[in-house]
Design a protein around this motif. Structure first.
Motif, PDB file in Angstrom:
ATOM      1  N   ASP A  45      66.031  56.787  38.425  1.00  0.00           N
ATOM      2  CA  ASP A  45      65.208  56.951  37.228  1.00  0.00           C
ATOM      3  C   ASP A  45      64.240  55.791  37.027  1.00  0.00           C
ATOM      4  OD1 ASP A  45      67.204  55.204  36.730  1.00  0.00           O
ATOM      5  OD2 ASP A  45      67.904  56.096  34.850  1.00  0.00           O
ATOM      6  N   GLY A  46      63.989  55.032  38.117  1.00  0.00           N
ATOM      7  CA  GLY A  46      62.914  54.046  38.066  1.00  0.00           C
ATOM      8  C   GLY A  46      63.288  52.676  37.525  1.00  0.00           C
ATOM      9  N   LYS A  63      68.905  53.513  50.447  1.00  0.00           N
ATOM     10  CA  LYS A  63      67.517  53.531  50.893  1.00  0.00           C
ATOM     11  C   LYS A  63      66.596  52.762  49.936  1.00  0.00           C
ATOM     12  CE  LYS A  63      64.357  56.607  53.218  1.00  0.00           C
ATOM     13  NZ  LYS A  63      63.811  55.469  53.949  1.00  0.00           N
ATOM     14  N   SER A  64      67.016  52.645  48.681  1.00  0.00           N
ATOM     15  CA  SER A  64      66.181  51.940  47.711  1.00  0.00           C
ATOM     16  C   SER A  64      66.788  50.612  47.281  1.00  0.00           C
ATOM     17  CB  SER A  64      65.952  52.826  46.471  1.00  0.00           C
ATOM     18  OG  SER A  64      65.298  54.009  46.851  1.00  0.00           O
ATOM     19  N   THR A  65      67.688  50.081  48.119  1.00  0.00           N
ATOM     20  CA  THR A  65      68.283  48.785  47.814  1.00  0.00           C
ATOM     21  C   THR A  65      67.894  47.799  48.910  1.00  0.00           C
ATOM     22  OG1 THR A  65      70.145  49.884  46.770  1.00  0.00           O
ATOM     23  CG2 THR A  65      70.442  47.572  47.348  1.00  0.00           C
ATOM     24  N   VAL A  66      67.242  46.713  48.494  1.00  0.00           N
ATOM     25  CA  VAL A  66      66.731  45.751  49.460  1.00  0.00           C
ATOM     26  C   VAL A  66      67.665  44.558  49.525  1.00  0.00           C
ATOM     27  CG1 VAL A  66      64.770  44.323  50.087  1.00  0.00           C
ATOM     28  CG2 VAL A  66      64.402  46.476  48.863  1.00  0.00           C
ATOM     29  N   TYR A  67      68.112  44.210  50.733  1.00  0.00           N
ATOM     30  CA  TYR A  67      68.893  42.990  50.919  1.00  0.00           C
ATOM     31  C   TYR A  67      68.337  42.226  52.118  1.00  0.00           C
ATOM     32  CZ  TYR A  67      71.183  45.492  54.713  1.00  0.00           C
ATOM     33  OH  TYR A  67      71.416  46.191  55.859  1.00  0.00           O
ATOM     34  N   ALA A  68      68.697  40.963  52.191  1.00  0.00           N
ATOM     35  CA  ALA A  68      68.286  40.106  53.321  1.00  0.00           C
ATOM     36  C   ALA A  68      66.781  40.098  53.563  1.00  0.00           C
ATOM     37  CB  ALA A  68      69.034  40.497  54.598  1.00  0.00           C
ATOM     38  N   ALA A  69      65.991  40.222  52.500  1.00  0.00           N
ATOM     39  CA  ALA A  69      64.533  40.237  52.663  1.00  0.00           C
ATOM     40  C   ALA A  69      64.003  38.877  53.120  1.00  0.00           C
ATOM     41  CB  ALA A  69      63.865  40.640  51.356  1.00  0.00           C
ATOM     42  N   LYS A  70      64.820  37.847  52.951  1.00  0.00           N
ATOM     43  CA  LYS A  70      64.408  36.507  53.395  1.00  0.00           C
ATOM     44  C   LYS A  70      64.142  36.486  54.900  1.00  0.00           C
ATOM     45  CE  LYS A  70      66.225  31.752  53.200  1.00  0.00           C
ATOM     46  NZ  LYS A  70      67.417  30.998  52.751  1.00  0.00           N
ATOM     47  N   VAL A 105      59.921  50.795  48.623  1.00  0.00           N
ATOM     48  CA  VAL A 105      61.066  51.280  47.851  1.00  0.00           C
ATOM     49  C   VAL A 105      60.554  52.293  46.839  1.00  0.00           C
ATOM     50  CG1 VAL A 105      63.095  50.610  46.510  1.00  0.00           C
ATOM     51  CG2 VAL A 105      61.981  48.926  47.970  1.00  0.00           C
ATOM     52  N   SER A 106      61.163  53.473  46.827  1.00  0.00           N
ATOM     53  CA  SER A 106      60.809  54.533  45.874  1.00  0.00           C
ATOM     54  C   SER A 106      59.299  54.757  45.820  1.00  0.00           C
ATOM     55  CB  SER A 106      61.301  54.174  44.466  1.00  0.00           C
ATOM     56  OG  SER A 106      62.680  54.051  44.455  1.00  0.00           O
TER      57      SER A 106
END
Lengths: 523, 344
Positions: A45-46, A63-70, A105-106
């Protein structure tokens, strides 16, 4: 004057600390935890979630959860590191207009500094709630082996999060500052820092209120996440053998496996074996299937053995640079959650011939060091002085695609070095100065920081003109390069602005956009 | 590899090891109480930056034969004073650049002396050039060119100074201390002068002026000392030029001669030699013309100078000027001028 906070922006977890009445303390978040997962998610729901909230819903919304972006920050999309991440991450990584890696994401695309800013903003908020006052200034840590672009991007992330970043500090150096706080010994120490996504080794010397970094080395794409992945691969193989089902295409199953692997890894630091139970992980015509595996410490060690050996190789190189032998090290300090693994502790102890120091918390020490550095820079008192180094060599591309180093790695900053170059063709009227960072003898294998052309060279035979190239790194790590024709006195220079970073306008635009969401979150 | 663009800008430089020139930035400093920097530290900085051209061990404040441990200790102690982080984001005025320069030089001294290989080399070159380490005197004249800080006119400086001094009336003791310091600098300057160590003398007297800007005696003496220092520097440069000539490194010889003329602006022959090299070796006709004109002005009766100036004009395609100069040269009985004039 407000407080300066220290933020350890980690691959997996982040931590914030502050100095109160001369005593450093780690600030717990609303849930009472001293570290916060470096995760960011957008719900169906944004809603935008950060930290523990993001982690809790990761399984159902991988799919819409970001981890380890470093692991992506400041890197080119086509780099092998990003390509590896593309193949293993459940979220989408796409190429940005500056050839950088961005995260989708989304249906919305975020730059890596933006994603890091979500985490930093959360850490800022945690500190503000605890201190009961707004926080503006921060020292943020990065792996010592981060290059200029990665540092620049981290600084941009701080700006987006509404922070005035006083300094980007190396993680092992921060750990050393925390260790040496209120300690007045004359000693040489080694910091072994194995975090979620990066490995650093630093050798430091302290005496008379000075903390001097002698040498540092590392690998920015090696860490605890790799341990987890090895375990996941192992579980996938076991399951496929036992049940004949390959779970590699199932995003939700993979996320569950990843969580279970991380937990088992932590359990194995204290126990000899761990049980992994994942009911209903898959189903086929024969009905639901469950995963139940017993993982022993021996198995884990055989899975990650080569990774740990790789860190020892890096240590040997670093000790060579420092020009000292393992027995000259007085203290070995382990930093980063991954150093809780007995195999890591044992191998480090074997190499240095002594048990690692037990007095620091490997998850918190970096943030504490950052807070100490923030205090040191801003207070009037006689504080320890830090003499830090530049971790990567700097130089220019020369004829034939070679790399000429002007500032060697492990040189103390601020520093200024110059060298005379000349032309390679008769009557050459211009030279192009390509500023590079890295350790390869081949120019193309190093990172390009910037380039410029010095024109107006008077016609002469090749090799005659003298072009004085000078490199300068200031105390804030800003690199500037100038080239001067000594005959005509003509001069060109640049202040290096790493490629792939955001312009001030872009940062402003992102800040304004995020403010809209701030409102939304408070509803 | 990303391909090299076609066209002129492609040839990337080729490294050629060569001694790097030491261009230490020069500063015109005064104690400024409005800054976010303790005047005591300002004094210390003025003193330290004024001595940066001294031998490296003196910068660190250790004996020439100090061991590595002592060198490191001294480096740590001085770093605590001169590292820019000590003055993070403070209003430092010109002192910001001074601190930066001081620390970088300190680091250089430490790096060079803590490595036995470089240390031997450094100390050999330092003893061979005596007390003069190859750096120009810390002169205040605008023509030095390597200065990073903008200079202010004498009148403005004097006004500023008076204003500051009037603000200092309450600090009589501090002023007294400064005068005392100035006096001791001046005395060591005079001692250096008597010992014919001109560069050192100029540096010391300059420091004396920084601490006691109103003292006319110091200023007068500075002029004298500086002239000597310039003469000495010019002689040194001419020697270097001759050495370069012997090695057929004519470009190098030119730059030494050009600089030498800057220190001996009354020496026509020097200008003449530099002009010839500028014309024939460097190919810089502008510089050649300027230098040759200077030579002619200084010695208007020298036919050869006028002839060369004429030849330079000719090379530049300025026939009328060339003719005028060559005719002057013929009048002054220069033998080669006649042939040149015919070829015009």
């Amino acid at each position: 004057m407000g407080h300066v906070i220290g933020i350890d922006l980690g691959t997996t977890n982040s931590c914030v600390a502050v100095l109160e009445n001369g005593q450093p303390s780690v600030i717990p978040n609303a849930g009472g935890y001293k570290t916060t997962p470096s995760m960011f998610a957008i719900t169906q729901d944004g809603k935008r979630l950060v930290g523990h909230l993001a982690k809790r819903q990761a399984i159902t919304n991988s799919k819409s959860t970001v981890y380890a972006a470093k692991r992506l920050i400041g890197r080119r999309f086509d780099s092998p590191e990003v390509q590896t991440a593309v193949s293993v991450s459940p979220y989408d990584i796409v190429e940005g207009p500056n050839e950088d890696a961005r995260i989708e994401v989304s249906g919305k695309t975020f730059t890596c500094p933006e994603v890091a800013a979500f985490i930093l903003r959360e850490m800022k908020r945690v500190a503000e709630e605890y201190l009961g006052e707004p926080v503006q200034e921060a020292v943020i840590t990065v792996p010592a082996y981060f290059n200029d672009a990665q540092r620049q991007c981290t600084k941009d992330a701080g700006k987006i999060a509404g922070l005035d970043v006083l300094r980007i500090l190396n993680e092992p150096t921060a750990a050393a500052l925390a260790y040496s706080f209120n300690r007045n010994e004359e000693e040489k120490i080694a910091i072994y820092d194995l975090g979620g996504g990066t490995f650093d080794i630093s050798i430091l010397e302290m005496s008379d209120g000075v903390v001097e970094v002698i040498a540092t080395a590392g690998n920015t794409f090696l860490g605890g996440e790799d341990f987890d992945r090895r375990i996941v691969e192992h579980l996938l193989d076991e399951f496929q053998q036992a049940e004949g089902i390959d779970l590699r295409g199932d995003a939700m199953a993979l996320q569950r496996l990843k969580d279970a692997a991380e937990k088992a890894k932590c359990d194995l630091s204290a126990r000899e074996s761990a049980e992994i139970n994942l009911p209903f992980i898959a189903s086929d015509d024969a009905g639901p299937r469950h995963l139940s595996v017993e993982l022993s410490r021996d198995t884990l060690e055989s899975l990650v053995h080569d990774i740990v050996e790789g860190t020892l190789k890096t240590i040997e190189d670093c000790m060579g640079d420092a020009g000292i032998s393992p027995d000259q090290i007085d203290q070995v300090i382990l930093v980063g959650g991954q150093t809780r693994t007995p195999l890591v502790q044992n191998r480090a102890a074997e190499y240095f011939g002594k048990r690692p120091h037990k007095g620091v918390n490997p998850d918190e020490v970096v943030a504490i060091g950052a807070a100490i550095q923030g205090e040191t820079l801003t207070s009037e008192e006689e504080n320890p002085l830090l003499l830090d180094v530049t971790p990567l060599s700097l130089g220019i591309a020369t004829f034939g695609g070679h790399f000429a180093r002007l500032i060697e790695r492990n040189t103390t900053v601020p520093v200024c070095k110059s060298h005379v170059f000349t032309t390679t063709r008769d009557n050459q009227s211009a030279v192009k100065i390509r500023v590079l960072q890295g350790e390869s003898e081949t120019a193309a294998e190093n990172d390009l920081l910037g380039e410029f052309v010095l024109g107006g060279i008077r016609p002469a035979r090749k090799g005659e003109p003298e072009i004085d190239v000078s490199f300068d790194i200031d105390a804030n790590g800003i690199v500037s390069v100038s080239a001067r024709d000594t005959t005509t006195g003509k001069k060109q220079s640049i202040t290096v602005n790493a490629t792939g970073t955001l312009s001030d306008d872009e940062i402003q635009q992102i800040i304004e956009e995020q403010e809209l969401y701030e409102v939304q979150l408070k509803e | 590899m990303d391909c090299v663009p076609s066209g002129e800008a492609q040839g990337e430089g080729q490294a050629r090891p060569r001694q790097t020139r030491r261009d230490l930035p020069q500063f015109e400093l005064e104690i400024d109480e409005s800054l976010d920097l303790d005047p005591k530290i300002q004094e210390e900085l003025i003193e330290f930056v004024g001595g940066l051209s001294r031998p490296y061990h003196e910068i660190l404040g250790v004996a020439p034969d100090a061991d590595t441990r002592a060198i490191k200790k001294a480096y740590f102690q001085k770093s605590k004073r001169f590292h820019p982080d000590r003055y993070f984001r403070k209003n430092l005025g010109e002192y910001e650049a001074v601190i930066d320069t001081c620390f970088k030089r300190l680091l250089e001294a430490y790096e060079l002396l803590s490595d036995p290989a470089t240390r031997a080399e450094v100390q050999k070159s330092e003893t061979s050039s005596g007390s003069a380490t190859g750096d120009g005197p810390s002169s205040g004249d605008a023509a030095t060119g390597s200065s990073k800080t903008p200079r202010v006119s004498g009148a403005v400086a004097a006004r500023r100074l008076r204003r500051r001094m009037s603000g200092l009336q309450g600090h009589k003791k501090i002023r007294q201390e400064r005068k005392q310091k100035a006096k001791s600098f001046f005395e060591s300057g005079i001692a250096a002068f008597r010992g014919e160590r001109w560069l050192e003398a100029a540096g010391s007297v300059r420091l004396a002026i920084a601490f006691d800007p109103d003292n006319e005696v110091y200023r007068e003496e500075f002029g004298k000392v500086q002239r000597k220092a310039h003469e000495m520097r010019a002689a040194q440069l001419q020697k270097q030029a001759d050495a370069a000539m012997d090695l057929r490194d004519l470009g190098e010889a030119f730059s030494h001669l050009e600089e030498a003329f800057h220190y001996r602006p009354f020496d026509g022959e020097l200008a003449f030699r530099a002009a010839q090299l500028a014309w024939q070796v460097v190919g810089d006709l502008h510089k050649a013309k300027d230098l040759a004109s200077s030579a002619c002005e200084l010695e208007p009766e020298n036919g050869a100078y006028h002839r060369v100036l004429g030849q330079i004009y000719k090379a530049a395609g300025l026939a009328a000027n060339a003719k005028r100069e060559l005719e002057t040269a013929v009048r002054l009985k220069d033998k080669e001028a006649k042939a040149e004039l015919r070829g015009l």
